[in-house]
Scaffold this motif. Structure first.
Motif, PDB file in Angstrom:
ATOM      1  N   TYR A   1      13.244   7.358  13.477  1.00 16.29           N
ATOM      2  CA  TYR A   1      12.809   7.280  12.035  1.00 16.29           C
ATOM      3  C   TYR A   1      13.201   5.663  11.579  1.00 16.29           C
ATOM      4  O   TYR A   1      12.397   5.243  10.806  1.00 16.29           O
ATOM      5  N   HIS A   2      14.228   5.287  12.063  1.00 13.63           N
ATOM      6  CA  HIS A   2      14.470   3.961  11.516  1.00 13.63           C
ATOM      7  C   HIS A   2      13.406   2.867  12.136  1.00 13.63           C
ATOM      8  O   HIS A   2      13.078   1.947  11.178  1.00 13.63           O
ATOM      9  N   GLU A   3      12.807   2.842  13.230  1.00 10.27           N
ATOM     10  CA  GLU A   3      11.696   2.265  13.731  1.00 10.27           C
ATOM     11  C   GLU A   3      10.657   2.228  12.789  1.00 10.27           C
ATOM     12  O   GLU A   3      10.031   1.163  12.582  1.00 10.27           O
ATOM     13  N   VAL A   4      10.314   3.433  12.609  1.00  9.56           N
ATOM     14  CA  VAL A   4       8.978   3.674  11.995  1.00  9.56           C
ATOM     15  C   VAL A   4       9.313   3.127  10.441  1.00  9.56           C
ATOM     16  O   VAL A   4       8.484   2.422   9.809  1.00  9.56           O
ATOM     17  N   PHE A   5      10.474   3.409   9.548  1.00  9.83           N
ATOM     18  CA  PHE A   5      10.774   3.014   8.357  1.00  9.83           C
ATOM     19  C   PHE A   5      10.335   1.529   8.411  1.00  9.83           C
ATOM     20  O   PHE A   5      10.133   0.568   7.428  1.00  9.83           O
ATOM     21  N   GLN A   6      11.036   0.735   9.555  1.00 13.93           N
ATOM     22  CA  GLN A   6      11.018  -0.792   9.492  1.00 13.93           C
ATOM     23  C   GLN A   6       9.460  -1.226   9.707  1.00 13.93           C
ATOM     24  O   GLN A   6       9.249  -2.224   9.197  1.00 13.93           O
ATOM     25  N   LEU A   7       8.806  -0.432  10.384  1.00 14.45           N
ATOM     26  CA  LEU A   7       7.396  -0.929  10.671  1.00 14.45           C
ATOM     27  C   LEU A   7       6.501  -0.816   9.335  1.00 14.45           C
ATOM     28  O   LEU A   7       5.853  -1.711   9.045  1.00 14.45           O
ATOM     29  N   TYR A   8       6.653   0.263   8.656  1.00 15.68           N
ATOM     30  CA  TYR A   8       6.110   0.389   7.421  1.00 15.68           C
ATOM     31  C   TYR A   8       6.413  -0.801   6.511  1.00 15.68           C
ATOM     32  O   TYR A   8       5.755  -1.408   5.845  1.00 15.68           O
TER      33      TYR A   8
ATOM     34  N   ASP B   1       0.719  -1.042  -0.073  1.00 15.21           N
ATOM     35  CA  ASP B   1       0.121  -0.255   0.144  1.00 15.21           C
ATOM     36  C   ASP B   1       0.781   1.263  -0.264  1.00 15.21           C
ATOM     37  O   ASP B   1       1.899   1.313   0.698  1.00 15.21           O
ATOM     38  N   ALA B   2       0.451   2.307  -0.563  1.00 13.97           N
ATOM     39  CA  ALA B   2       1.276   3.581  -0.576  1.00 13.97           C
ATOM     40  C   ALA B   2       0.485   4.528   0.356  1.00 13.97           C
ATOM     41  O   ALA B   2      -0.932   4.746   0.367  1.00 13.97           O
ATOM     42  N   LEU B   3       1.338   5.297   1.354  1.00 13.20           N
ATOM     43  CA  LEU B   3       0.847   6.082   1.869  1.00 13.20           C
ATOM     44  C   LEU B   3       0.270   6.945   1.195  1.00 13.20           C
ATOM     45  O   LEU B   3       0.779   7.875   0.378  1.00 13.20           O
ATOM     46  N   GLY B   4      -1.098   7.588   1.602  1.00 12.36           N
ATOM     47  CA  GLY B   4      -1.761   8.772   0.927  1.00 12.36           C
ATOM     48  C   GLY B   4      -3.071   7.827   0.215  1.00 12.36           C
ATOM     49  O   GLY B   4      -3.803   8.692  -0.212  1.00 12.36           O
ATOM     50  N   HIS B   5      -3.172   6.819   0.431  1.00  8.80           N
ATOM     51  CA  HIS B   5      -4.337   5.876  -0.027  1.00  8.80           C
ATOM     52  C   HIS B   5      -4.912   5.026   0.756  1.00  8.80           C
ATOM     53  O   HIS B   5      -4.441   4.302   1.426  1.00  8.80           O
ATOM     54  N   ALA B   6      -6.393   4.949   0.765  1.00  8.23           N
ATOM     55  CA  ALA B   6      -7.239   4.193   1.549  1.00  8.23           C
ATOM     56  C   ALA B   6      -8.420   3.819   0.795  1.00  8.23           C
ATOM     57  O   ALA B   6      -8.903   4.775   0.224  1.00  8.23           O
ATOM     58  N   GLU B   7      -8.737   2.438   1.011  1.00  9.49           N
ATOM     59  CA  GLU B   7     -10.094   2.168   0.210  1.00  9.49           C
ATOM     60  C   GLU B   7     -11.210   1.986   0.932  1.00  9.49           C
ATOM     61  O   GLU B   7     -10.791   1.567   2.182  1.00  9.49           O
ATOM     62  N   GLY B   8     -12.247   2.369   0.663  1.00  9.55           N
ATOM     63  CA  GLY B   8     -13.473   2.109   1.523  1.00  9.55           C
ATOM     64  C   GLY B   8     -14.477   1.134   0.647  1.00  9.55           C
ATOM     65  O   GLY B   8     -14.302   0.497  -0.112  1.00  9.55           O
TER      66      GLY B   8
ATOM     67  N   HIS C   1       3.992  -3.648   4.745  1.00  8.85           N
ATOM     68  CA  HIS C   1       4.299  -3.856   3.402  1.00  8.85           C
ATOM     69  C   HIS C   1       3.305  -2.241   2.847  1.00  8.85           C
ATOM     70  O   HIS C   1       2.446  -2.419   2.129  1.00  8.85           O
ATOM     71  N   VAL C   2       3.851  -1.312   3.334  1.00  2.96           N
ATOM     72  CA  VAL C   2       3.585   0.054   2.990  1.00  2.96           C
ATOM     73  C   VAL C   2       4.732   0.798   2.703  1.00  2.96           C
ATOM     74  O   VAL C   2       5.787   0.509   3.250  1.00  2.96           O
ATOM     75  N   ALA C   3       4.398   1.717   1.558  1.00  2.00           N
ATOM     76  CA  ALA C   3       5.768   2.353   1.206  1.00  2.00           C
ATOM     77  C   ALA C   3       5.159   3.808   0.715  1.00  2.00           C
ATOM     78  O   ALA C   3       3.947   4.275   0.679  1.00  2.00           O
ATOM     79  N   LYS C   4       6.222   5.011   1.049  1.00  2.00           N
ATOM     80  CA  LYS C   4       5.671   6.168   0.726  1.00  2.00           C
ATOM     81  C   LYS C   4       5.331   6.272  -0.921  1.00  2.00           C
ATOM     82  O   LYS C   4       6.112   5.671  -1.490  1.00  2.00           O
ATOM     83  N   ALA C   5       4.262   6.963  -1.037  1.00  2.00           N
ATOM     84  CA  ALA C   5       4.147   7.188  -2.481  1.00  2.00           C
ATOM     85  C   ALA C   5       5.088   7.879  -3.110  1.00  2.00           C
ATOM     86  O   ALA C   5       6.062   8.886  -2.614  1.00  2.00           O
ATOM     87  N   GLU C   6       5.582   7.873  -4.447  1.00  2.00           N
ATOM     88  CA  GLU C   6       6.675   8.641  -5.003  1.00  2.00           C
ATOM     89  C   GLU C   6       6.596   9.703  -5.156  1.00  2.00           C
ATOM     90  O   GLU C   6       5.438  10.453  -5.320  1.00  2.00           O
ATOM     91  N   GLY C   7       7.604  10.643  -4.844  1.00  2.00           N
ATOM     92  CA  GLY C   7       7.592  12.206  -5.173  1.00  2.00           C
ATOM     93  C   GLY C   7       7.333  12.803  -3.653  1.00  2.00           C
ATOM     94  O   GLY C   7       7.339  13.945  -3.510  1.00  2.00           O
ATOM     95  N   TYR C   8       7.132  12.003  -2.651  1.00  2.00           N
ATOM     96  CA  TYR C   8       7.326  12.484  -1.192  1.00  2.00           C
ATOM     97  C   TYR C   8       8.611  12.505  -0.499  1.00  2.00           C
ATOM     98  O   TYR C   8       8.910  11.361  -0.302  1.00  2.00           O
ATOM     99  N   ASP C   9       9.084  13.582  -0.163  1.00  2.00           N
ATOM    100  CA  ASP C   9      10.640  13.575   0.071  1.00  2.00           C
ATOM    101  C   ASP C   9      10.873  13.671   1.554  1.00  2.00           C
ATOM    102  O   ASP C   9      12.070  13.395   2.052  1.00  2.00           O
TER     103      ASP C   9
END
Length: 247
Positions: A128-135, A3-10, A139-147
């Motif tokens: 930061y490292h803990e949150v990155f590993q949790l994502y 899943d990409a951060l910034g998107h959720a389905e209902g 199976h969650v990743a930042k959407a492209e273009g978000y720095d």
């Protein structure tokens, strides 16, 4: 698939009992609110976003708790006086506090967990490292273009949007065990990576913010996080009882 951060389905619950329908509705409601908070903390609001917030129907949240009501009052009183200069005034306030152009005795109110939980007050620290590993583990990743770094509050809120969608999806599928697993991931994340530092961030931001709107946003955010922790707890209890009963 990630899943990409910034998107959720209902969706609508199908063939679910009343309690399950209520839990699904609660998940959809919390996801929508987290999505809104993510947008508010990500960048200065556009004129359209300001109008949308001003015209929102907050009645379903009216009795959430006293802190939430107090924050809503601050936001409403500010927005009632909005004019052609409101967007710029809010942008300056946002940039001063949340983008770190101003500081209080050398401390910055940027919404990164690392800044408020590391001794040095720096980005890209342990949190930061803990949150990155949790994502990554979920199976969650930042959407492209978000720095922005992964421990930005906006991405954290979006992570909870994704997890809320997964809870609802599991409930619709009748998979209480998976729903409970996602609830427990959400509970731990909220406690360990938002509530653990939000007070420090809020106290510092209040020293820098000039507008009543953003001071209200901070109150509403804290009130919602606390209420959400209780909601997740109640859902967890319900699911645990159902699983123990073999339903």
């Amino acid at each position: 698939m990630d899943d990409a951060l910034g998107h959720a389905e209902g969706g609508k619950p199908v063939g679910a009992n009343e309690v399950t329908e209520e839990m699904i509705a609660a998940c959809e409601g919390r996801a929508a609110f987290y999505d809104m908070l993510a947008a508010i903390y990500f960048r200065p609001l556009t004129a359209e976003q300001i109008e949308n917030i001003a015209e929102m129907d907050w009645s379903e949240y009216a009795d959430l708790n006293e802190l939430f009501a107090d924050g809503l009052n601050d936001m409403a009183r500010y927005l009632r006086k909005r004019n052609s200069g409101t967007r710029q005034e809010l942008a300056v306030d946002f940039t001063s506090a949340f983008a770190g152009t101003s500081s209080w005795k050398g401390r910055y109110a940027v919404p990164y967990e690392s800044v408020h939980t590391s001794e040095e007050g720096l980005m890209f620290q342990d949190a930061y490292h803990e949150v990155f590993q949790l994502y990554k583990a979920n199976h969650v990743a930042k959407a492209e273009g978000y720095d922005f770094p992964h421990d930005h509050l906006s991405f954290m809120c979006e992570f909870l949007v994704v997890l809320s969608g997964r809870i609802a999806e599991a409930l619709r599928a009748g998979d209480d065990a998976e729903a409970l697993r996602q609830v427990n991931v959400s509970r731990a994340f909220l406690a360990d990576h938002i509530l653990s530092w939000f007070d420090t961030f809020q106290d510092l931001a209040l020293l820098l913010l000039q507008t009543r709107f953003y001071r209200g946003i901070l109150k509403v955010s804290k009130a919602f996080f606390l209420e959400d922790a209780e909601l997740l707890q109640s859902i967890a209890v319900e699911l645990e009882e159902r699983l123990e009963a073999g339903e």
